[in-house]
Design an enzyme around this catalytic site. Structure first.
Site, mmCIF file in Angstrom:
data_model
loop_
_atom_site.group_PDB
_atom_site.id
_atom_site.type_symbol
_atom_site.label_atom_id
_atom_site.label_comp_id
_atom_site.label_asym_id
_atom_site.label_seq_id
_atom_site.Cartn_x
_atom_site.Cartn_y
_atom_site.Cartn_z
ATOM 1 N N THR A 29 0.714 -1.176 -0.007
ATOM 2 C CA THR A 29 0.133 0.098 0.047
ATOM 3 C C THR A 29 0.837 1.289 -0.119
ATOM 4 O O THR A 29 1.876 1.287 0.200
ATOM 5 C CB THR A 29 -0.866 0.137 1.179
ATOM 6 O OG1 THR A 29 -0.061 -0.314 2.368
ATOM 7 C CG2 THR A 29 -1.981 -1.181 1.018
ATOM 8 N N ASP A 30 0.304 2.335 -0.118
ATOM 9 C CA ASP A 30 0.908 3.865 -0.318
ATOM 10 C C ASP A 30 0.822 4.440 1.179
ATOM 11 O O ASP A 30 0.579 5.780 1.300
ATOM 12 C CB ASP A 30 0.261 4.499 -1.377
ATOM 13 C CG ASP A 30 -0.051 3.986 -2.684
ATOM 14 O OD1 ASP A 30 1.188 3.451 -3.205
ATOM 15 O OD2 ASP A 30 -1.018 3.911 -3.275
ATOM 16 N N SER A 61 1.169 8.620 5.220
ATOM 17 C CA SER A 61 0.785 8.835 3.625
ATOM 18 C C SER A 61 1.611 8.992 2.698
ATOM 19 O O SER A 61 2.551 10.056 3.008
ATOM 20 C CB SER A 61 -0.491 9.676 3.497
ATOM 21 O OG SER A 61 -0.748 9.924 2.273
ATOM 22 N N ARG A 62 2.038 8.040 1.675
ATOM 23 C CA ARG A 62 3.092 8.095 0.688
ATOM 24 C C ARG A 62 2.785 8.880 -0.411
ATOM 25 O O ARG A 62 3.600 9.302 -1.103
ATOM 26 C CB ARG A 62 3.679 6.845 0.441
ATOM 27 C CG ARG A 62 4.243 5.996 1.583
ATOM 28 C CD ARG A 62 4.817 4.757 1.213
ATOM 29 N NE ARG A 62 5.274 4.073 2.355
ATOM 30 C CZ ARG A 62 4.662 2.818 2.629
ATOM 31 N NH1 ARG A 62 3.696 2.468 2.063
ATOM 32 N NH2 ARG A 62 5.163 2.157 3.718
ATOM 33 N N VAL A 63 1.654 9.608 -0.286
ATOM 34 C CA VAL A 63 1.309 10.712 -1.374
ATOM 35 C C VAL A 63 1.490 11.690 -0.720
ATOM 36 O O VAL A 63 1.794 12.901 -1.316
ATOM 37 C CB VAL A 63 -0.112 10.306 -1.712
ATOM 38 C CG1 VAL A 63 -0.676 11.522 -2.662
ATOM 39 C CG2 VAL A 63 -0.345 9.000 -2.616
#
Length: 502
Positions: free
Chosen positions: A340-341, A366-368
């Site tokens: 997941t991101d 959150s990698r975004v």
């Protein structure tokens, strides 16, 4: 020989081979050699494909091929398993498993085969989609930039989710994982978002409660619920998330944005382990088969933000994973975290301290990041996550300190009020302007002189004041979604007026 003659010869050979292949592939029949625990062994059918559907006419049953052998294979019976006996004929259908899809599924509760489970009329949709689909390639995707407004302040401000992202919700049982997912669905009203909620191995009473909550908040109209309860066969629990994703892909290819909740993938992995052991697959770590990583990666990679040339739709995935005693280093949690991101980690300790949603800001990520936030939320939240992390560290050390300097006291006061401001009741998602106003009040120190136990009440009164007297400011935040100098000045003035009136 000329080039044209050579090309004609190659074409003729290809056609001849194709005709020979089609002529040599009649509809062969095999036999059921054994039938036990919903698993059948087929002989006399060489050339089976994984995921192919077999027909057993005498029992009016279908079976899904899940293991291939030299002269046949092993398959899991999908229906009427008690009627399948040794010696019955099994024929290849040549097709993979598909599920009905269509707009008429909105507002309905269906099983993994697409059959209605609610009290509504039977579904009559004729459109079908294969439940297993290869994930879109890199060139079909575009960057994740548009936010999914969850209505949960702690998430929208600190761990933002974008359309097309895969954000894991992880934590022990009874810490509010499903509540976060349901609140996110409720908040998609009038947000042009279709939702799919997949219940895997859940108690039927819990799924019924989720459906009731969605209906009460007007969210069921744009939601499809795919349910495979705890009492349903393991094969149905295994198929449920793939069916939910296929239903979501129907809307994706119409250019729509879709939110899919998988509740939960821990039970999905357990169902797959049960099937694999019955299929005589060699067990690995924790008795899971070796391909358990691929089980979830091929599902979650189907979450995508499509390029505008392909319609620009998106599938946002919110998988849920249950941990044991907060152990995120266990097998299934680490697998899904790596796919997941980012993850939202819910802490049991925080939950029982009354901090709800019980999001552990230190582990959650959150990698975004801020790419999936509106301008006003990005600038308002600013350093809030860092400030909270520092507050938690200071709070731990301050227990052993007899005297604290003024700056440390100030930091502790601000952090304590921010923690209180981030608390939120279940099924009460906030609109963007309410989130911005709450965060602004905490960030600017408007709550510093308010007693911690009074913070929530103070914020509620402040939001009522804004709704009553500051309609233009609310409109500017909701429509503009940018923190201009004018909006910032208006927020400061609104806080000042509120204090003067109280």
């Amino acid at each position: 020989m000329s080039r044209n003659s050579l090309q004609s010869l190659i074409t003729a050979i290809d056609q001849s081979l194709a005709q020979e292949k089609s002529a040599s592939k009649p509809s062969r029949g095999g036999l059921v050699r054994s039938a036990k625990d919903g698993i059948i062994e087929i002989i006399g059918l060489p050339g089976l494909s994984l995921g192919e559907v077999l027909m057993i006419e005498e029992a009016d049953a279908r079976a899904l091929v899940m293991n291939i052998e030299a002269d046949g294979g092993l398959a899991v019976v999908l229906n009427n398993s008690q009627r399948v006996k040794e010696g019955q004929a099994a024929t290849q259908s040549g097709a993979t498993l598909s599920v009905p899809v269509g707009d008429e599924m909105l507002g309905r509760v269906v099983d993994p085969m697409g059959r209605s489970m609610d009290e509504g009329k039977p579904l009559s949709t004729k459109q079908m989609r294969p439940i297993e689909q290869i994930a879109p390639d890199v060139m079909s995707r575009s960057p994740v930039e548009t936010p999914v407004q969850t209505g949960i302040l702690a998430i929208d401000a600190l761990i933002p989710i974008g359309r097309g992202q895969r954000e894991l919700i992880i934590g022990d049982r009874q810490t509010g994982k499903t509540t976060i997912a349901i609140d996110t669905i409720i908040n998609q009203k009038d947000q042009n978002m279709v939702c799919v909620y997949v219940a895997i191995g859940q108690r039927e009473s819990k799924t019924a409660e989720v459906v009731r909550t969605l209906r009460d908040h007007g969210a069921l109209d744009y939601t499809v619920v795919v349910s495979s309860g705890a009492s349903s066969p393991a094969i149905m629990q295994f198929l449920a998330p793939y069916s939910g994703c296929a239903i979501a892909e129907h809307f994706l290819h119409q250019g729509k944005d879709v939110l899919v909740v998988y509740d939960d993938l821990s039970k999905h992995a357990v169902a797959y382990r049960e099937l694999s052991l019955l299929l005589r697959t060699p067990p690995g770590r924790e008795a899971y088969p070796g391909d358990v990583f691929y089980l979830h990666s091929r599902l979650l990679e189907r979450a995508v933000k499509l390029d505008e040339k392909l319609g620009g739709g998106s599938i946002t995935a919110l998988p849920i994973v249950e941990t044991q005693a907060g152990d995120v280093s266990a097998y299934i949690p680490t697998n899904v975290i790596s796919i997941t991101d980012g993850q939202i980690f819910l802490d049991t300790t925080l939950f029982y301290r009354g901090i709800r949603p019980a999001i552990n800001v230190g582990i959650s990520v959150s990698r975004v990041g801020s790419a999936a936030q509106t301008n006003i939320m990005k600038k308002t939240s600013g350093t809030t996550k860092l400030d909270l992390a520092q507050f938690n560290e200071l709070a731990a050390f301050s227990q052993f300190a007899s005297e604290l300097d003024d700056s440390t006291k100030q930091q502790l006061t601000r952090g304590q009020r921010t923690v209180e401001a981030l608390k939120q009741k279940a099924h009460k998602p906030l609109s963007l302007w309410k989130e911005v106003a709450t965060l602004w009040a905490a960030k600017e120190g408007a709550l510093d002189n308010v007693e911690p136990q009074e913070v929530r009440k103070f914020i509620e009164l402040f939001l009522i004041h804004l709704e009553t007297h500051e309609a233009e400011l609310i409109d500017a935040i909701q429509k503009g979604q940018k923190l201009t100098d004018e909006v910032a000045a208006a927020l400061k003035a609104a806080i000042k007026r509120f204090f003067q009136s109280n």
